[in-house]
Structure formats: structure tokens, C-alpha cells
Design a protein around this motif. Structure first.
Motif, short mmCIF file in Angstrom:
data_model
loop_
_atom_site.label_atom_id
_atom_site.label_comp_id
_atom_site.label_asym_id
_atom_site.label_seq_id
_atom_site.Cartn_x
_atom_site.Cartn_y
_atom_site.Cartn_z
N ARG A 47 -0.40 -3.40 -8.46
CA ARG A 47 -0.15 -2.59 -9.65
C ARG A 47 0.29 -1.21 -9.22
N PRO A 48 1.24 -0.64 -9.93
CA PRO A 48 1.71 0.71 -9.57
C PRO A 48 0.57 1.72 -9.66
N ASN A 49 0.44 2.51 -8.62
CA ASN A 49 -0.62 3.51 -8.58
C ASN A 49 -0.06 4.78 -7.94
N PRO A 50 1.00 5.34 -8.56
CA PRO A 50 1.68 6.50 -7.93
C PRO A 50 0.80 7.73 -7.81
N GLU A 51 -0.26 7.79 -8.63
CA GLU A 51 -1.16 8.95 -8.56
C GLU A 51 -2.22 8.79 -7.48
N GLY A 52 -2.24 7.59 -6.85
CA GLY A 52 -3.22 7.36 -5.80
C GLY A 52 -4.64 7.31 -6.29
N LEU A 77 0.83 -1.20 0.00
CA LEU A 77 0.00 0.00 0.00
C LEU A 77 0.87 1.26 0.00
N GLN A 78 1.94 1.22 0.77
CA GLN A 78 2.81 2.39 0.88
C GLN A 78 3.70 2.59 -0.35
N THR A 79 4.23 1.50 -0.90
CA THR A 79 5.16 1.62 -2.02
C THR A 79 4.47 1.75 -3.37
N LEU A 80 3.35 1.07 -3.55
CA LEU A 80 2.68 1.07 -4.85
C LEU A 80 1.56 2.10 -4.94
N HIS A 81 0.96 2.47 -3.82
CA HIS A 81 -0.21 3.35 -3.84
C HIS A 81 0.01 4.65 -3.07
N ARG A 82 1.20 4.84 -2.54
CA ARG A 82 1.56 6.07 -1.82
C ARG A 82 0.63 6.35 -0.64
N VAL A 83 0.20 5.30 0.03
CA VAL A 83 -0.64 5.44 1.23
C VAL A 83 0.28 5.66 2.43
#
Length: 476
Positions: A357-362, A296-302
Motif C-alpha cells: 500500500r502506498p505510504n509516502p508519508e512513511g 519498501l523503497q518505492t511505496l514506503h520511502r525507506v
């Protein structure tokens, strides 16, 4: 024992009726000590290391606790002849108290480890007695409700434990987190002979199956160490060694006159072994959640705080499903186990397409879908767990029900330990370390969730082969 309660009219609140109140408070209290302490210790351990050192021994704080808890659960079945269950409860509470006191005054990490081992033995005893007392403390119509209560306690502890630990995370205040437990454990140990049924000793055999216990302990230590080492090759060999030790235990168990599990516990042709297998698989699959906060922290910037609360939805889902299914009877109980396993498998598998899945934009749509699936993982386990416990209590012979109750805690610990180790092997071998970054993390997460859907599916298949339960529809 109190007057019978019909299956149709029984509710969860019946556990706290005047005839059951004392036993419910004691048994729920024992489970609470185990559950809350698990999460409190995980929260304060960084503070312990900063205060007294011992970072190289950090992982063994959990390893020794889990291993000792399994041995504590086995103690229920091999306790001295004539020792009633309520007296055994007092012993478990006393050991939990002693271990907590040792940790509270520990001058070094080595002393903390001694305290955690003693504490773990007492905790395993108390947790197993929660199941062992069900048949003495309640009519049959409330057996499912008691298991539901225990599930609710674990769900609440997921929130309470870390919060409580946070109050004691500064400086040497961590000692107060252990000391706070002492008066509660003391009160419970003293009150057990008065508030709990005696629980007469109806076992035929009390000798210890030493060979199986040694192999089980070796397996737990190996697999626990595998979950902490960063060397992928060593980790893999440790898991293999643990599997060999379990295989050796099965061979010895099959041939021995002194058994660790009740009759039929390792023969897949017997229903009780398939119930244990379903328990092992359900818990093993669920341990993939240990990497959910990281992904969650690395892929979704949570943020770390939010990721912690999201993964806590696993426990919340378990609790919600346990309450929802607590009134199921007969064939509906078996179907609930099957659908629960299928739901857990589906939710874990679908995380390979949402969380992995990468989700850097959240993107909130992707994150929301993953959050629902995380809740669904726990919900699937909650649909079946209480009914699996009820199956065990009914399928075991009268003189082996204590041994059967100990087997429940053993399968919980084995499933969680093996699952955690295999999760570490999986992610470290599929991209988490090399190449790392968004690409590596996404690859590791996809492999993890795709593979860990399989044991949940196996649990559903094991439940599918169970005979239709005829209990639960009658008046107790």
C-alpha cells in the motif's frame, strides 16, 4: 562415532563437544563457504562489470552457479563406487577452490562464468554433504540440532556476506574477495579425511540418471533465464518450458530403473515425496522476498540500506525459529512443520494489506506491521525446515540416504529458482511496469503476496498428511 547422547539432554552445544567438534567445524565450514560466497558475489558483481565489462552476461553469473550446484549435489549419489564421503568432501573443496581461483584471475566475464560454474559444482557438493554426513557424524538425538546449525549459518551469512563484499567493492579489489576463499577451501579439503567420519559407501546403484539430469538442468536454465528477461511474454513461455521439462523429468523418473530421487520421491502416496513437496513449496513461497526491498523503497520511502536490513529479518526469523524448535520431538516435530507453513502463508498474505500500500508519508505503524510480518515469514520456514530434513533422513532407505540428501539441495534450488521466476512474471504482469508508479507498485505487490501465500499453505497441507513421526523420542 561418539557415545550416545539422550534426546532429552542433547543441546545445540553438544555439536561442539570433543567427540563432534572436528566434524561440526568441517560441515559448518562447508555450508559457510556456500552461504557467504552467495551473498559476497551478489554484492561485488556490479564492481566486476565496471572493471572487466560483461553486463549482458550479468545474470548468468548466478544462473550457472545455481545449476552447477544442483549437479554437484547429484554427484554425491553417483560418485564412483567405493569413494567415501570424506574423500568426496575433499573433491568438493578442491573444485570450490579452483573455481574461486579462476574467478580471482579472470580477464573477462566469460572466464568468470567458467569459474562460477566450477565453484557452484563444488559448493553444491559441500552443501549436500552437510546433510549426508549427519547420520555418520552424530547420534539421532543431534540430527535436528545439526540442521538448526546450518540454518543459523545461513542467517548469519545474510549479514556477513554483503558486509564482507562491501570491503572489496572498489576497483579491482573484487578479485581479493574470491582469492580470500582459496586458503580456507584448501585447509578444509586437506583436513576432511582426518576430521570427518569416513562415510562408507553403502549405495546399491552408482550410475547416473542422465535423462533426468538433462531435463533438470534444462529446467533450471530456462527458469533462471526467465527471472532475468524483461520481456513478459518471453518470460512466461520460459516458465512454461521449464515446467514442461520438470514434468518430463517426473515421467522419466517414474519409468526409469536409474532414479534421481530415492524410492517414492515423486509418488505423492509416499510420505517422502510429500516432505520434498513441502520443502519445494516453503522455499518457493519465500522467494517473494526478492521484491521486498524494492517495494519498501518505492511505496514506503525507506532508504536502500534500511530496506536491506529489513529484508534480512527473513533470515533472522528463520534462525530464531530453528533454535526455538530444535528440541521438538515426535509429534511436536510434525505440528511444527504444519504451523510453520501456516505462519509463513499468513504473514505473506497479510503483507498484501500492509507492505502493498502506498505510504509516502512513511507511517511507522504500517511499516512496523510489515516489518513484523517479514520476520514472521522466515520464522515460519525455520519452524519446519530442520524437521523436514530429519524426516528425509529417516524415510529414505539406508542404501539411498546419499541420494535423499542430494534431493534436499535439489528441492531448495528448484523452489528458489521457480519462485523467483514466477515472482517476476507476477509483478511485471500486474502493474510494476504498466502503469508503474505508486498505483502500479501497490497493485503488483498485492498480487505477489496474495498469490505466494498459496504455496506456503500447500506446504502445511502436505505436512498435515505426513504420518506421526516415531523418531526423535528415543535414546540414540
Amino acid at each position: 562415532m561418539s557415545s550416545p547422547v539422550s534426546a532429552r539432554s542433547a543441546s545445540l552445544w553438544s555439536l561442539f563437544a570433543p567427540g563432534h567438534l572436528g566434524a561440526s567445524l568441517m560441515l559448518a565450514g562447508g555450508i559457510s563457504l556456500y552461504a557467504v560466497e552467495t551473498y559476497v558475489t551478489a554484492t561485488i558483481m556490479p564492481s566486476v562489470v565496471r572493471d572487466i565489462g560483461g553486463l549482458p552476461l550479468f545474470a548468468w553469473v548466478t544462473t550457472l552457479y545455481v545449476t552447477a550446484s544442483v549437479l554437484g549435489s547429484v554427484f554425491i549419489a553417483i560418485r564412483p563406487r567405493g569413494m567415501s564421503l570424506n574423500r568426496t568432501y575433499s573433491i568438493g573443496a578442491a573444485l570450490f577452490l579452483l573455481g574461486s581461483l579462476i574467478c580471482a584471475i579472470a580477464p573477462s566475464m566469460e572466464t568468470v562464468l567458467i569459474g562460477r560454474a566450477v565453484q557452484g559444482f563444488g559448493a553444491g557438493t559441500l552443501a549436500t554433504l552437510g546433510y549426508a554426513f549427519i547420520r555418520y557424524a552424530y547420534p539421532e538425538s543431534l540430527w535436528n540440532k545439526a540442521s538448526t546449525l546450518y540454518a543459523a549459518i545461513w542467517g548469519i551469512s545474510t549479514f556477513v556476506g554483503p558486509t564482507l563484499g562491501g570491503f572489496f567493492a572498489e576497483g579491482s579489489a573484487w578479485r581479493h574477495a574470491f582469492a580470500l576463499i582459496v586458503p580456507f577451501a584448501l585447509a578444509m579439503g586437506l583436513l576432511a579425511p582426518w576430521l570427518l567420519p569416513r562415510g562408507e559407501d553403502d549405495r546399491q546403484e552408482t550410475k547416473a540418471p542422465v535423462g533426468q539430469m538433462v531435463l533438470l538442468t534444462v529446467s533450471l536454465l530456462l527458469v533462471s533465464f526467465a527471472g532475468t528477461t524483461e520481456n513478459v511474454g518471453l518470460r512466461l513461455w520460459l516458465v512454461v518450458g521449464a515446467a514442461i521439462a520438470i514434468g518430463g523429468m517426473v515421467v522419466v523418473e517414474r519409468r526409469a530403473s536409474l532414479r534421481l530421487l530415492p524410492r517414492g520421491g515423486i509418488a505423492l502416496s509416499m510420505p517422502i515425496s510429500r516432505v520434498y513437496l513441502a520443502m519445494f513449496m516453503l522455499l518457493g513461497a519465500l522467494t517473494c522476498d526478492i521484491y521486498i526491498p524494492y517495494f519498501l523503497q518505492t511505496l514506503h520511502r525507506v532508504t536502500p540500506l534500511v530496506s536491506g536490513y529489513i529484508v534480512a529479518l527473513v533470515a533472522l526469523g528463520w534462525t530464531a525459529a530453528a533454535f526455538l524448535s530444535s528440541n521438538f520431538k515426535g509429534e511436536t516435530m510434525r505440528r511444527s512443520i504444519i504451523w510453520g507453513g501456516l505462519m509463513e502463508a499468513a504473514c505473506i498474505g497479510l503483507l498484501a494489506f500492509s507492505l502493498a500500500r502506498p505510504n509516502p508519508e512513511g507511517d511507522l505503524v504500517v511499516l512496523s506491521a510489515a516489518t513484523v510480518l517479514i520476520f514472521g515469514m522466515g520464522f515460519g520456514v525455520g519452524l519446519g525446515w530442520a524437521h523436514l530434513v530429519t524426516h528425509i533422513l529417516h524415510l529414505a532407505a539406508d542404501d539411498e540416504k546419499d541420494k535423499a540428501s542430494a534431493g534436499i539441495t535439489t528441492m531448495q534450488s528448484l523452489g528458489s529458482a521457480f519462485g523467483a521466476a514466477l515472482a517476476g512474471v507476477t509483478v511485471n504482469s500486474t502493474g510494476l511496469l504498466h502503469p508503474g508508479g505508486l498505483e502500479g507498485n501497490a497493485s503488483a505487490a498485492a498480487w505477489l503476496f496474495a498469490l505466494f501465500a498459496l504455496p506456503a499453505l500447500a506446504a502445511a497441507l502436505a505436512a498435515l498428511s505426513l504420518p506421526r513421526p516415531r523418531f526423535g523420542e528415543m535414546t540414540a
